[in-house]
Design an enzyme around this catalytic site. Structure first.
Site, PDB file in Angstrom:
ATOM      1  N   GLY A 245      -2.524   5.482  -1.075  1.00  0.00           N
ATOM      2  CA  GLY A 245      -1.554   4.443  -1.399  1.00  0.00           C
ATOM      3  C   GLY A 245      -0.291   5.012  -2.000  1.00  0.00           C
TER       4      GLY A 245
ATOM      5  N   MET B 159       6.805   4.312  -8.168  1.00  0.00           N
ATOM      6  CA  MET B 159       7.021   5.545  -8.908  1.00  0.00           C
ATOM      7  C   MET B 159       6.134   6.691  -8.448  1.00  0.00           C
ATOM      8  SD  MET B 159       7.146   3.992 -12.749  1.00  0.00           S
ATOM      9  CE  MET B 159       6.599   5.568 -13.363  1.00  0.00           C
ATOM     10  N   ALA B 160       4.948   6.383  -7.899  1.00  0.00           N
ATOM     11  CA  ALA B 160       3.952   7.432  -7.684  1.00  0.00           C
ATOM     12  C   ALA B 160       3.181   7.217  -6.396  1.00  0.00           C
ATOM     13  CB  ALA B 160       2.994   7.474  -8.872  1.00  0.00           C
TER      14      ALA B 160
ATOM     15  N   ASP C  46       3.249  -6.695 -15.822  1.00  0.00           N
ATOM     16  CA  ASP C  46       3.408  -6.649 -14.361  1.00  0.00           C
ATOM     17  C   ASP C  46       2.154  -7.195 -13.677  1.00  0.00           C
ATOM     18  OD1 ASP C  46       4.706  -6.221 -11.989  1.00  0.00           O
ATOM     19  OD2 ASP C  46       4.209  -4.094 -11.860  1.00  0.00           O
TER      20      ASP C  46
END
Length: 732
Positions: free
Chosen positions: A19, A23-24, A135
């Site tokens: 995935g 950001m990562a 979030d």
């Protein structure tokens, strides 16, 4: 992008990329030290030189590492390896709630409520540590293959404080609260708002506010009222709609005070769906239209905004008078100080100053302060001495009535920590009962053969016994498959089965299972193929129809000649065709009498197709040991068996934790003559009461087996939720 095989931190070997986020990137990896699969989140290369992003990435790790809860993805490790910033997390096999909603359109009320409760429990643990997620959205909620709901990605979470301002770190605007999009203060009630939006999407299949730009969506959160979810889902219970509306109030004061109240109402809604127990706070008076009388208007019109000259003169005279009185009091206090010894017992009222506190009162307060301080010191000395063992009133046996009490004491001293109990050699049911005493959750990590631990019992735990962990932590265990054997086992045929069914049959037969790509659809290929002899523990790789593999349906070839059958298969694109011999007097010699996988099964074009050809030479071959058949019903009806019927199991089964009362499929897995055999006990019936007493007949001479308990899902498939070790005894 990191390549497969790369080892991060000299410990985590990258297997595949699973995935990617803002950001990562997230990779599936193997922990070489603990021999387990993990998920590794790696900061994207374009952000590694940005100190702001690195700080944000570290804050995510710090926020998540302090949390340990069954409904939160656990964080195991964090580090930096040659400018590669990474976080090691629990690998959760499953799909995101967003994908699940997309797949089903909208969720049932029961399903949506259950998911919301589990997410709320995870949030409750985070909020208890003053951590705000900020979030909450379906993309950050994972539903594992065993039905557990886990909250992940504390990517913009911050430790809550008085200056928690959502500056640039704003979550997905579809789920952001009005105070977040406004750039104001964010607290636990912001998470409650986002949870309400997520619950809205679960029951309606859509978000309440949408638009072409993020700005347009943000303005709708601030200004527009949402369409009640019951307009999209007419049969939505009143209580659940009221919960959603209360969570998503634009005014923070009108939402739930805390997430615990949300959990309480969600559980109440399951028992009383149409109840009127959810109370919405009324609008404050300043938000309503108020009629002003003529008298009030006259007073307003005649009011002055600046003082007159007379008012200013009166104010000046009053100020001078107060100044003279103050000066006079100071002079009196000086006189009192000179004659203090002579007037020691003079009335206290004459010594009072503007503060209104007399000297005697000051002395009393001072003495009282000393007394209270002395009492506090004595209490502290007593508590410290008692903890050190200096004060012992009664025998030491009372302190050590049980190991559980010792661990509870340790938890109080060490910040709610308990010692992992010894679970080795226990059955799953025994271990779960023991773990509950310590507020711990068990999860199977793998299976292994053992010459010293019986099949169905625990070989080892991680963390090991005696290790101190926080309450509600998850302890992983390795389950024994019995003594290692040089004998091989035939791989069961699971072609055409869904992932859960195939997984349960293969694991029950002693094999490990891996998906070649996706787990959606049905099995279209097996490697090694069905019927192959393999040692227990061998990994079986399954290719599913949802992975994009080229597939074709097997035609009906029974009764055709060998040549015609081969031509038909090759014409459909199949390339791997094998043959076996058998005999059936109903068909001509040379005809096909069986095909594996069965006709109508959708399989990969590269799958192995086995045709059994009618042969005279096979007529005199000995037949295999008959497979036991068991057909009891939930009311304990008698089972049947093609063998002698003398080996029976009548033990009771406890209710699985995840069982919701739906239709059940029970399967018996036994090893007969070195080969695994799976028999359906019953399917499609419900069990009304537990413990449920088995009445199952097994294979002759086989003293044990495994019972797999599966429950029907909304899509009609069965999902394994528990397994039991069954003991068979020969009837006298």
């Amino acid at each position: 992008m990191i390549k497969e095989g790369y080892i991060i931190g000299e410990r985590y070997e990258v297997i595949s990329r699973i995935g990617s986020g803002g950001m990562a990137d997230v990779y599936k990896a193997k922990d070489l030290k603990l021999n387990r699969l993990v998920a590794v989140k790696v900061l994207k290369q374009e952000f590694r030189a940005d100190k702001k992003f690195i700080s944000k990435f570290r804050s995510e790790a710090q926020a998540a590492a302090g949390l340990s809860h069954p409904n939160i993805v656990n964080v195991f490790d964090v580090g930096n390896d040659d400018n590669i910033y990474f976080i090691v997390m629990e690998l959760v096999e499953g799909i995101t709630l967003k994908d699940y909603i997309t797949k089903k359109g909208k969720l049932s009320v029961k399903e949506a409520t259950s998911i919301a409760i589990q997410v709320s429990l995870g949030l409750e643990a985070a909020h208890a540590r003053n951590i705000i997620h900020r979030d909450i959205k379906p993309q950050n909620i994972i539903i594992s293959t065993d039905g557990k709901v886990k909250l992940s990605d504390f990517g913009i979470a911050r430790v809550a404080s008085s200056n928690t301002i959502s500056s640039n770190a704003m979550g997905s605007v579809h789920y952001s609260s009005p105070e977040q999009v406004r750039g104001g203060y964010s607290d636990a009630k912001s998470d409650i708002y986002s949870l309400g939006i997520t619950l809205y999407e679960m029951v309606t299949g859509r978000v309440p506010f949408d638009g072409e730009t993020t700005v347009a969506i943000a303005i709708k959160h601030l200004q527009e009222e949402m369409v009640p979810p019951s307009q999209y889902t007419p049969d939505l219970p009143r209580s659940l709609e009221q919960i959603i509306l209360k969570c998503t109030q634009k005014s923070v004061d009108r939402r739930y005070n805390n997430i615990s109240e949300v959990i309480e109402d969600l559980k109440h809604s399951l028992m009383d769906p149409n109840g009127n127990f959810v109370k919405l706070a009324p609008l404050s008076s300043h938000a309503r239209t108020v009629m002003i009388s003529e008298e009030d208007m006259d007073a307003i019109r005649s009011g002055r905004t600046t003082p007159t000259q007379d008012e200013r003169d009166r104010a000046e005279r009053e100020r001078r008078r107060r100044e003279e009185e103050r000066r006079a009091r100071y002079e009196e206090e000086d006189d009192d100080d000179e004659d203090e010894d002579d007037d020691e017992y003079e009335d206290d009222d004459e010594d009072d100053d503007d503060s209104g506190i007399s000297s005697k009162l000051e002395k009393a307060l001072m003495i009282g302060g000393f007394v209270i301080g002395a009492i506090v010191v004595c209490i502290l000395i007593y508590l410290i001495g008692q903890a050190a063992g200096f004060f012992s009133f009664g025998s030491s046996d009372k302190k050590n009535d049980s190991q559980i009490e010792e661990n509870i004491d340790d938890a109080d001293k060490d910040g709610e920590k308990v010692e992992v109990p010894k679970l080795v050699n226990m059955t799953i049911e025994e271990a779960q009962e023991e773990a509950q005493k310590y507020s711990l959750t068990l999860k199977q990590s793998s299976t292994a053969a053992s010459d010293t631990v019986a099949a169905g019992c625990i070989i080892s735990t991680d963390p090991s016994a005696g290790t101190k962990v926080e309450k509600n932590s998850t302890v992983q265990y390795v389950l024994s498959t019995g003594a290692a054997s040089a004998e091989t086992t035939e791989i069961p045929d699971v072609m055409g089965a869904d992932w859960d069914t195939a997984y349960s049959k293969l694991v029950g037969a002693g094999f490990t299972v891996k998906a070649a790509d996706e787990t959606d659809g049905t099995v279209v290929d097996m490697n090694p193929s069905a019927g192959t002899e393999a040692a227990p523990g061998t990994q079986i790789t399954l290719t599913m129809s949802g992975s994009g593999a080229e597939t074709e349906t097997i035609p009906n070839l029974i009764g055709q000649t060998k040549e015609d059958a081969v031509a038909s298969l090759e014409g459909r694109g199949f390339t791997n065709i094998e043959f076996a011999e058998g005999f059936d007097e109903s068909y001509n010699i040379g005809d096909v009498i069986a095909i594996s996988p069965a006709k109508g099964t959708e399989v990969s074009l590269t799958a192995t197709i086995t045709l059994t050809i009618n042969t005279e030479d096979a007529q005199d071959e000995p037949t295999a040991t008959p497979t036991p058949t068991a057909t009891p019903t939930p009311d304990g009806g008698e089972s049947t068996n093609t063998g002698s019927g003398s080996w029976k199991c009548t033990q009771p089964l406890g209710q699985p934790d995840d069982y919701t009362g739906g239709p059940v499929k029970l399967e018996l897995v036994q090893t007969v003559n070195g080969k695994s055999q799976t028999t359906t006990i019953f399917e499609g019936q419900t069990i009304d009461s537990f413990p449920y007493k088995l009445n199952v007949t097994g294979a002759d001479g086989v003293s044990e087996g495994t019972i797999i308990f599966s429950e029907m899902q909304d899509d009609g498939t069965y999902r394994p939720i528990a397994q039991y070790t069954a003991e068979f005894k020969q009837a006298e």
